[in-house]
Scaffold this active site. Sequence first.
Site, PDB file in Angstrom:
ATOM      1  N   ASP A  63       0.868  -1.176   0.000  1.00  0.00           N
ATOM      2  CA  ASP A  63       0.000   0.000   0.000  1.00  0.00           C
ATOM      3  C   ASP A  63       0.903   1.224   0.000  1.00  0.00           C
ATOM      4  OD1 ASP A  63      -1.643   2.135   0.572  1.00  0.00           O
ATOM      5  OD2 ASP A  63      -2.526   1.276   2.386  1.00  0.00           O
ATOM      6  N   VAL A  64       0.910   1.979  -1.093  1.00  0.00           N
ATOM      7  CA  VAL A  64       1.836   3.113  -1.215  1.00  0.00           C
ATOM      8  C   VAL A  64       1.644   4.154  -0.113  1.00  0.00           C
ATOM      9  CG1 VAL A  64       2.104   2.852  -3.718  1.00  0.00           C
ATOM     10  CG2 VAL A  64       0.352   4.419  -2.822  1.00  0.00           C
ATOM     11  N   ASN A  92       1.532   5.977 -10.174  1.00  0.00           N
ATOM     12  CA  ASN A  92       0.193   5.988 -10.749  1.00  0.00           C
ATOM     13  C   ASN A  92      -0.904   5.767  -9.710  1.00  0.00           C
ATOM     14  OD1 ASN A  92      -1.929   5.451 -12.951  1.00  0.00           O
ATOM     15  ND2 ASN A  92      -1.843   3.466 -11.887  1.00  0.00           N
ATOM     16  N   SER A 144      -3.659  14.663 -12.851  1.00  0.00           N
ATOM     17  CA  SER A 144      -5.036  14.687 -13.353  1.00  0.00           C
ATOM     18  C   SER A 144      -5.385  16.102 -13.768  1.00  0.00           C
ATOM     19  CB  SER A 144      -6.003  14.236 -12.252  1.00  0.00           C
ATOM     20  OG  SER A 144      -7.344  14.496 -12.624  1.00  0.00           O
ATOM     21  N   TYR A 157      -9.121  15.220  -4.015  1.00  0.00           N
ATOM     22  CA  TYR A 157      -8.383  14.670  -5.155  1.00  0.00           C
ATOM     23  C   TYR A 157      -7.645  15.781  -5.904  1.00  0.00           C
ATOM     24  CZ  TYR A 157      -7.704  11.647  -9.308  1.00  0.00           C
ATOM     25  OH  TYR A 157      -7.189  10.907 -10.346  1.00  0.00           O
ATOM     26  N   LYS A 161      -3.567  15.907  -6.316  1.00  0.00           N
ATOM     27  CA  LYS A 161      -2.944  15.914  -7.639  1.00  0.00           C
ATOM     28  C   LYS A 161      -2.229  17.235  -7.922  1.00  0.00           C
ATOM     29  CE  LYS A 161      -4.118  11.737  -8.984  1.00  0.00           C
ATOM     30  NZ  LYS A 161      -3.093  10.682  -9.130  1.00  0.00           N
ATOM     31  N   ILE A 190     -10.849   9.410 -18.885  1.00  0.00           N
ATOM     32  CA  ILE A 190     -10.316   8.209 -19.529  1.00  0.00           C
ATOM     33  C   ILE A 190     -11.238   7.043 -19.189  1.00  0.00           C
ATOM     34  CG2 ILE A 190      -8.298   6.704 -19.768  1.00  0.00           C
ATOM     35  CD1 ILE A 190      -7.712   9.615 -20.593  1.00  0.00           C
TER      36      ILE A 190
END
Length: 246
Positions: A63-64, A92, A144, A157, A161, A190
């Site tokens: 888990d990063v 990523n 993003s 988020y 980012k 995406i």
Amino acid sequence: MERRNYALVTGGSRGIGRAICIALAHDLNYPVLINYQSNAKAAEETRELIAANGGEAEIIRFDVSNQVETHEQLAHWKSQHPDDLIEVIVNNAGITRDGLFMWMENDDWNQVVQTSLNGFYNVTKFLIQDLLRHRYGRIINVASVSGAKGTAGQTNYSAAKAGLIGATKALAQEVAKRNITVNAVAPGFIETDMTSALDEKELKKLIPLNRFGKAEEVADLVSFLASRKASYITGEIIHINGGIYS
């Protein structure tokens, strides 16, 4: 024994991460380390897709957002590969916990920032000394459009980012003399699991190219940035969003 150079992709089991793993193996012949946190089946499918194309991949679970776990697993890998080097790092891994800021729970804020931003720190900090000694490397961060322009309902988020974009620009200046480039790609909409709940028919009206992007299109850009062809590009945030924002 001859040194082998690897590429690590965090969150590499599905979506954009999977496409990046496949592209790095196919285009640049890297043996790829597929990092995942919870979906072992998807990680194995990614490994099998690479192998079916004649490539090579290993799976590495951590888990990063958990620094101790990240460092333990990377240290274990290095102990098993004492002569080898992870020379391409693709940060990523990311999660969303969307909601209006006024109702955003503490946990929703922390988890998103921990994964996207602290995950970058935990992985890259551990590996960067090797790149500096090696005097070559590629660090590519998946940001993003939300981090560039902000998106309502995604304050957490967008903040994570945007932080990743700032880190990309600063780190690029620190390590450029050692022939290490640091860039970010900033995808728009995406087609992935992460966007499957969105109203594509309505949203694509906002996109000049009138469609969602494909994970493979992002992967092609990452593959280019990881290659020798991109040696004079660093500190850049490259938007890949069909024209919705630049």
